[in-house]
Design a protein around this motif. Structure first.
Motif, PDB file in Angstrom:
ATOM      1  N   PRO A 120       0.793  -1.236   0.000  1.00 54.70           N
ATOM      2  CA  PRO A 120       0.000   0.000   0.000  1.00 54.70           C
ATOM      3  C   PRO A 120       0.819   1.277   0.000  1.00 54.70           C
ATOM      4  CG  PRO A 120      -0.113  -1.084   2.136  1.00 54.70           C
ATOM      5  CD  PRO A 120       0.551  -2.051   1.196  1.00 54.70           C
ATOM      6  N   PHE A 121       2.107   1.210   0.381  1.00 52.33           N
ATOM      7  CA  PHE A 121       2.932   2.426   0.337  1.00 52.33           C
ATOM      8  C   PHE A 121       3.964   2.351  -0.777  1.00 52.33           C
ATOM      9  CE2 PHE A 121       6.640   4.987   1.380  1.00 52.33           C
ATOM     10  CZ  PHE A 121       6.068   6.219   1.661  1.00 52.33           C
ATOM     11  N   TRP A 122       4.719   1.271  -0.837  1.00 55.09           N
ATOM     12  CA  TRP A 122       5.828   1.171  -1.782  1.00 55.09           C
ATOM     13  C   TRP A 122       5.361   0.810  -3.183  1.00 55.09           C
ATOM     14  CZ3 TRP A 122       9.822   3.371   0.250  1.00 55.09           C
ATOM     15  CH2 TRP A 122      10.081   3.260   1.620  1.00 55.09           C
ATOM     16  N   ASP A 123       4.107   0.391  -3.340  1.00 55.30           N
ATOM     17  CA  ASP A 123       3.569  -0.030  -4.633  1.00 55.30           C
ATOM     18  C   ASP A 123       4.439  -1.124  -5.249  1.00 55.30           C
ATOM     19  OD1 ASP A 123       1.608   0.055  -6.573  1.00 55.30           O
ATOM     20  OD2 ASP A 123       2.678   1.491  -7.826  1.00 55.30           O
ATOM     21  N   GLN A 124       4.943  -1.995  -4.410  1.00 55.72           N
ATOM     22  CA  GLN A 124       5.761  -3.127  -4.846  1.00 55.72           C
ATOM     23  C   GLN A 124       4.827  -4.248  -5.290  1.00 55.72           C
ATOM     24  OE1 GLN A 124       7.850  -5.322  -1.722  1.00 55.72           O
ATOM     25  NE2 GLN A 124       9.738  -5.274  -2.922  1.00 55.72           N
ATOM     26  N   LYS A 125       4.705  -4.471  -6.609  1.00 55.11           N
ATOM     27  CA  LYS A 125       3.773  -5.460  -7.145  1.00 55.11           C
ATOM     28  C   LYS A 125       4.450  -6.822  -7.195  1.00 55.11           C
ATOM     29  CE  LYS A 125       1.498  -1.964 -10.013  1.00 55.11           C
ATOM     30  NZ  LYS A 125       2.377  -0.861  -9.620  1.00 55.11           N
ATOM     31  N   TYR A 126       3.721  -7.850  -6.782  1.00 51.73           N
ATOM     32  CA  TYR A 126       4.343  -9.164  -6.714  1.00 51.73           C
ATOM     33  C   TYR A 126       3.312 -10.282  -6.821  1.00 51.73           C
ATOM     34  CZ  TYR A 126       2.984  -8.508  -1.799  1.00 51.73           C
ATOM     35  OH  TYR A 126       2.281  -8.252  -0.643  1.00 51.73           O
ATOM     36  N   CYS A 127       3.813 -11.476  -7.149  1.00 52.21           N
ATOM     37  CA  CYS A 127       2.957 -12.664  -7.247  1.00 52.21           C
ATOM     38  C   CYS A 127       2.336 -12.967  -5.878  1.00 52.21           C
ATOM     39  CB  CYS A 127       3.776 -13.875  -7.675  1.00 52.21           C
ATOM     40  SG  CYS A 127       4.670 -13.706  -9.227  1.00 52.21           S
ATOM     41  N   PRO A 128       1.070 -13.338  -5.832  1.00 49.83           N
ATOM     42  CA  PRO A 128       0.454 -13.714  -4.550  1.00 49.83           C
ATOM     43  C   PRO A 128       1.204 -14.836  -3.835  1.00 49.83           C
ATOM     44  CG  PRO A 128      -1.231 -13.431  -6.229  1.00 49.83           C
ATOM     45  CD  PRO A 128       0.095 -13.347  -6.930  1.00 49.83           C
ATOM     46  N   SER A 129       1.887 -15.695  -4.603  1.00 52.51           N
ATOM     47  CA  SER A 129       2.588 -16.830  -3.993  1.00 52.51           C
ATOM     48  C   SER A 129       3.703 -16.387  -3.053  1.00 52.51           C
ATOM     49  CB  SER A 129       3.174 -17.730  -5.083  1.00 52.51           C
ATOM     50  OG  SER A 129       4.112 -17.014  -5.878  1.00 52.51           O
ATOM     51  N   HIS A 130       4.237 -15.164  -3.233  1.00 53.95           N
ATOM     52  CA  HIS A 130       5.346 -14.718  -2.381  1.00 53.95           C
ATOM     53  C   HIS A 130       4.899 -14.409  -0.950  1.00 53.95           C
ATOM     54  CE1 HIS A 130       7.946 -14.927  -5.725  1.00 53.95           C
ATOM     55  NE2 HIS A 130       7.507 -13.857  -6.341  1.00 53.95           N
ATOM     56  N   GLU A 131       3.593 -14.351  -0.734  1.00 53.94           N
ATOM     57  CA  GLU A 131       3.106 -14.192   0.632  1.00 53.94           C
ATOM     58  C   GLU A 131       3.090 -15.526   1.377  1.00 53.94           C
ATOM     59  OE1 GLU A 131      -0.658 -12.206   0.406  1.00 53.94           O
ATOM     60  OE2 GLU A 131       0.308 -10.237   0.238  1.00 53.94           O
ATOM     61  N   ARG A 132       3.327 -16.614   0.621  1.00 54.82           N
ATOM     62  CA  ARG A 132       3.269 -17.945   1.231  1.00 54.82           C
ATOM     63  C   ARG A 132       4.562 -18.737   1.069  1.00 54.82           C
ATOM     64  NH1 ARG A 132      -1.129 -17.393  -2.148  1.00 54.82           N
ATOM     65  NH2 ARG A 132      -0.246 -18.908  -3.609  1.00 54.82           N
ATOM     66  N   ARG A 143       9.329  -4.072   3.065  1.00 53.44           N
ATOM     67  CA  ARG A 143       9.472  -4.496   1.670  1.00 53.44           C
ATOM     68  C   ARG A 143       9.968  -5.937   1.611  1.00 53.44           C
ATOM     69  NH1 ARG A 143      12.390   0.936  -0.589  1.00 53.44           N
ATOM     70  NH2 ARG A 143      13.184   0.909   1.548  1.00 53.44           N
ATOM     71  N   ILE A 144       9.450  -6.688   0.614  1.00 52.31           N
ATOM     72  CA  ILE A 144       9.835  -8.087   0.452  1.00 52.31           C
ATOM     73  C   ILE A 144      11.191  -8.167  -0.242  1.00 52.31           C
ATOM     74  CG2 ILE A 144       9.180 -10.292  -0.604  1.00 52.31           C
ATOM     75  CD1 ILE A 144       6.294  -9.482  -0.392  1.00 52.31           C
TER      76      ILE A 144
END
Length: 386
Positions: A120-132, A143-144
């Motif tokens: 929501p702040f950095w606008d870092q777009k990523y695959c949903p799988s990286h949350e798991r 940041r991831i």
């Protein structure tokens, strides 16, 4: 005809449409009417013979070209962006979102739609799988860790990104100048002197959590405690010194055990080590407000959301003024300013009832009535001025 949609977490979807349109072959003679006998590509007359009807217009086969590579589209399916045709692969290359963590194209979900997450702040777009998949986040800026990065381990399960490392505060002695600056801020900027000498210690995560559990108070703390205002006598192990190992990791620290004795309502201020200077400063400003309230002696017992809320207001004021001071000096990096803006954003958008809602209620009173009147009302009633 299929439609490619992009689902964007937190933000509205981009104004982008991809249509899988059929590639219609026509073998009839060209129509006689003028509007139907002109090629939409070369603007020349269509002679009798083979032509195409696509996107509501007629074309010579060689004139129906991809907007990206400018080569003729011969596949039966193509994509459309703003009424312009594209080869499907060209469209994917230009418009299909790429993951900013693994740099691959973000795969479609089970419904065939492109779905990604975005900070929501950095606008870092990523695959949903990286949350798991176990990828680590920076313990400071959230940041991831990208595949081309190596976050630095701090030895207690936390990792720090390169930007946050640039200004990290690693041990107690290096934090003393910042601590004195914030005490001066309380006195000169807020008119709220803290005359009692309060020890300040940087500690590891385990020591901070242990101290929190040993405190006999009724305060509800955040899940990840970063600071603590001690009221009880305790023996604390503090980070006295640290240096990177041969791999650049900060996993070994010089420790010092210190017994804290109680001389007043406040025993010590504890802060988690290894955080950037701006974040460390905002934590100190927050915890010193707890100390100021206790040392004042005139406040009734405050509800958690009220006390944490007003402490967050002081942290926000300090952080905002510190950022403005750094900008005036002009010798600070854009990355540092952006990091400070993120810490402000964290305070302002915190979703928790105690820290988030508490801050917003207290901040509204501060903006409407000023700090002095807000604190006087709080001292007299134990409530936030509405």
């Amino acid at each position: 005809m299929g439609t490619l949609s992009i689902h964007h977490h937190q933000y509205p979807p981009p104004q982008r449409t991809s249509v899988i349109a059929p590639y219609n072959h026509n073998y009839m003679p060209a129509p006689r009417s003028t509007s139907q006998s002109i090629c939409a590509g070369c603007k020349q007359t269509l002679s009798h013979g083979r032509f195409l009807t696509c996107l509501g217009q007629s074309w010579h086969p060689a004139c129906f070209c991809c907007r990206s590579c400018h080569k003729a589209i011969v596949d039966r399916e193509f994509s459309v962006q703003e009424k312009q045709p594209y080869h499907r692969e060209c469209f994917k290359r230009e418009f299909h979102p790429k993951c900013e963590i693994c740099f691959n194209f973000i795969p479609p979900n089970s419904e065939g739609l492109i779905e990604y997450r975005s900070h929501p702040f950095w606008d870092q777009k990523y695959c949903p799988s990286h949350e798991r998949d176990g990828r680590r986040r920076c313990c400071s800026c959230d940041r991831i860790e990208r595949v081309d990065q190596g976050y630095t381990p701090l030895g207690d399960g936390r990792k720090l990104c390169g930007e946050c490392m640039d200004s990290m505060v690693m041990h107690t002695r290096d934090c003393q100048p910042l601590y004195r600056e914030i005490l001066k801020f309380y006195k000169n900027n807020l008119g709220m002197s803290i005359v009692q000498e309060i020890p300040m210690l940087l500690v590891e995560r385990a020591a901070l959590n242990h101290a929190r559990e040993a405190e006999r108070d009724e305060h509800i703390h955040a899940p990840e405690t970063r600071g603590l205002c001690l009221s009880e006598e305790q023996t604390i192990t503090t980070v006295y010194g640290t240096s990177p190992d041969e791999y650049g990791d900060y996993t070994h620290h010089e420790m010092q055990t210190r017994k804290l004795t109680r001389h007043c309502e406040v025993t010590a201020i504890l802060v988690l080590f290894g955080l950037p200077s701006l974040l460390t400063g905002s934590i100190l400003a927050h915890e010193l407000m707890h100390a100021w309230i206790r040392l004042d002696g005139g406040f009734p017992s405050l509800d958690n959301d009220i006390e944490e809320g007003i402490c967050q207001v002081i942290a926000h004021i300090w952080l905002k003024e510190e950022l403005e001071k750094l900008k005036r000096k002009g010798n600070v990096s854009e990355a540092t300013i952006r990091l400070g803006d993120f810490f402000l954003h964290q305070i302002e958008t915190d979703s928790s009832p105690i820290y988030g809602d508490g801050f917003r209620a207290a901040y509204a009173a501060y903006k409407e009535y000023g700090l002095s009147k807000t604190l006087n009302h709080l001292r007299n009633t134990g409530r936030i001025l509405r």
